[in-house]
Design a protein around this motif. Structure first.
Motif, mmCIF file in Angstrom:
data_model
loop_
_atom_site.group_PDB
_atom_site.id
_atom_site.type_symbol
_atom_site.label_atom_id
_atom_site.label_comp_id
_atom_site.label_asym_id
_atom_site.label_seq_id
_atom_site.Cartn_x
_atom_site.Cartn_y
_atom_site.Cartn_z
ATOM 1 N N ALA A 199 3.707 -27.849 26.014
ATOM 2 C CA ALA A 199 2.445 -28.553 25.782
ATOM 3 C C ALA A 199 2.156 -29.558 26.892
ATOM 4 C CB ALA A 199 2.496 -29.261 24.443
ATOM 5 N N ARG B 272 -4.268 -27.046 22.170
ATOM 6 C CA ARG B 272 -3.740 -27.998 23.149
ATOM 7 C C ARG B 272 -3.603 -27.322 24.499
ATOM 8 N NH1 ARG B 272 1.822 -29.935 20.924
ATOM 9 N NH2 ARG B 272 1.429 -31.824 22.165
ATOM 10 N N ASP C 95 1.408 -21.763 17.686
ATOM 11 C CA ASP C 95 2.659 -22.475 17.429
ATOM 12 C C ASP C 95 2.616 -23.888 18.002
ATOM 13 O OD1 ASP C 95 5.194 -22.657 16.381
ATOM 14 O OD2 ASP C 95 6.158 -21.417 17.903
ATOM 15 N N LEU C 96 2.191 -24.022 19.251
ATOM 16 C CA LEU C 96 2.144 -25.334 19.886
ATOM 17 C C LEU C 96 1.250 -26.310 19.133
ATOM 18 C CD1 LEU C 96 1.854 -24.719 23.742
ATOM 19 C CD2 LEU C 96 3.818 -25.606 22.493
ATOM 20 N N ALA D 253 -1.531 -26.357 27.887
ATOM 21 C CA ALA D 253 -0.148 -25.895 27.982
ATOM 22 C C ALA D 253 0.128 -25.306 29.358
ATOM 23 C CB ALA D 253 0.134 -24.854 26.906
ATOM 24 N N ARG E 67 4.076 -28.751 18.169
ATOM 25 C CA ARG E 67 5.370 -28.619 18.821
ATOM 26 C C ARG E 67 5.226 -28.905 20.309
ATOM 27 N NH1 ARG E 67 9.088 -25.273 16.273
ATOM 28 N NH2 ARG E 67 9.645 -24.216 18.213
ATOM 29 N N ALA F 186 7.102 -27.405 22.604
ATOM 30 C CA ALA F 186 7.346 -26.168 23.349
ATOM 31 C C ALA F 186 7.445 -25.003 22.375
ATOM 32 C CB ALA F 186 8.627 -26.286 24.166
ATOM 33 N N ALA F 187 7.163 -23.828 22.881
ATOM 34 C CA ALA F 187 7.271 -22.615 22.077
ATOM 35 C C ALA F 187 7.652 -21.467 22.995
ATOM 36 C CB ALA F 187 5.957 -22.308 21.375
#
Length: 417
Positions: free
Chosen positions: A56, A110, A142-143, A112, A16, A18-19
């Motif tokens: 991210a 990742r 999540d990302l 962020a 994703r 963004a989270a």
């Protein structure tokens, strides 16, 4: 409400951009230092907490900024072991989460940009540090879509298991095939993380631990409210305070060591030892009788986990608030004389709350400072809080940072947007 694990796994097939997650603090209604010994706790997630917003990056750099704590933490995941924060800095939690996830799921994490906002009092016993661990882990998982990784799905299939895994990130233990490391240096369990993920709106939840098992959900009617008094004595689990906190948990390790050496058994937790046979408790008492601290620690665990937690849950279910108050008073005494983790300020707050008419009141959390909860009629909560704070300030005028807040049990962690 969608539980956090379902929220993660529904959209985990792709990374994703963004989270954003909200993670509540928790109130340990009962269950003082029981979870890592395999015992029981009665818990509530609260309606205040951390909000973690993550976007991210295209590289492998984490840059984390807190709106309520000093500094910005930056970690290059490809050089994660080359820098350490000073003792006690909140960045140690960031680094612990990042390094553990990167080790358990190689190549997935990742970079962020992360911002942490909070309505949760820091170092007040409401587990702001564990909420930080949970929030960062949820956002990073999540990302990166880690919840679709077979290494994740092979080990984590329920919200309770997710909470237990997050507990091991903090304490450094392994979780199944997900290998542990040093954690943050505190020898705790997964009570806080479970409450934050599995808390129920308008209810208390009873869990046992090692492994995490749900035992009961008890509704808390709208006629009752929880008033929290923050003592102004910082309940930290870093720096010098960590040694005092760890003494309580290491006592359980020592009791287990003596049991295993004497019996040749390999029971993994104190609760397992107690359940091993009718003579186990008597033998434990014999093995530790000459120690200054261990007998009180054992008796506190036996009372708290085996009797007080389930009895208090039943009393609340049946509306017997007088019995609830008696049981909670006994738990408080166990903390003072068995755990020896109370300070004059938290003792004063508990006594004053009962004197002012609270149905029940207790210190909670790691101890050595922090907060006290009081259960009162909702209609009287505001006035009670003002009188409670006034009485406390009269007894401890030096504690200028003391405060009170009114809360209700909230739901568990949730994705926002």
């Amino acid at each position: 409400m969608i539980d956090p694990l379902t929220a993660l796994t529904r959209e985990a097939r792709a990374a994703r951009a963004a989270a954003r997650w909200f993670v509540p603090g928790r109130i340990e209604v009962l269950g003082k230092h029981t979870d890592y010994a395999g015992g029981r706790s009665l818990l509530a997630a609260v309606d205040t907490g951390h909000t973690i917003t993550a976007a991210a990056r295209t590289d492998r750099v984490l840059r984390v900024r807190s709106e309520v704590a000093d500094g910005t933490v930056e970690i290059d995941l490809d050089r994660a072991g080359t820098h350490e924060e000073r003792a006690g800095h909140w960045g140690g939690y960031v680094r612990t989460v990042a390094q553990r996830l990167d080790a358990n799921f190689p190549g997935r994490l990742r970079g962020a940009e992360i911002t942490i906002a909070s309505t949760l009092p820091l170092a007040a016993g409401m587990s702001s540090s564990s909420a930080l661990v949970v929030g960062l882990a949820l956002a990073l998982i999540d990302l990166a879509g880690i919840a679709a990784d077979p290494a994740f799905t092979d080990e984590i299939t329920t919200p309770e298991q997710l909470g237990e895994y997050f507990g091991t990130i903090e304490n450094g233990q392994s979780f199944g095939a997900l290998t542990g490391d040093r954690g943050v240096g505190t020898f705790g369990g997964s009570e806080d993380h479970t409450a934050m993920l599995c808390g129920a709106p308008d209810a208390l939840v009873q869990y046992s631990f090692c492994p995490v098992r749900h035992e009961r959900t008890v509704a808390l009617g709208p006629e009752l409210a929880l008033v929290i008094a923050v003592s102004g004595v910082e309940a930290a689990k870093t720096g010098a305070a960590r040694d005092a906190y760890n003494r309580v948990s290491l006592a359980v390790t020592e009791i287990l060591r003596r049991w295993r050496e004497d019996t040749g058994r390999t029971d993994p937790t104190l609760a397992d030892v107690i359940a091993s046979g009718p003579a186990a408790v008597a033998r434990l008492r014999e093995l530790i009788a000459e120690d200054d601290y261990l007998p009180g620690r054992l008796e506190q665990f036996l009372a708290e986990s085996e009797r007080l937690v389930p009895a208090a849950a039943v009393a609340l279910e049946e509306g017997d608030l007088e019995e609830l108050g008696r049981l909670v008073d006994e738990s408080q005494v166990g903390a003072e004389h068995g755990l020896r983790n109370q300070v004059p300020e938290t003792i004063t707050l508990q006594r004053e709350a009962r004197a002012l008419g609270a149905h029940a009141a207790s210190a909670f959390g790691a101890g050595f400072g922090g907060s006290v909860w009081a259960l009162v009629p909702t209609a009287d909560a505001e006035d009670f809080g003002a009188r409670w704070l006034e009485a406390y300030r009269a007894a401890h005028p030096e504690r200028t940072g003391a405060s009170v807040a009114i809360t209700r049990p909230g739901g568990g962690a949730r994705r926002l947007g």
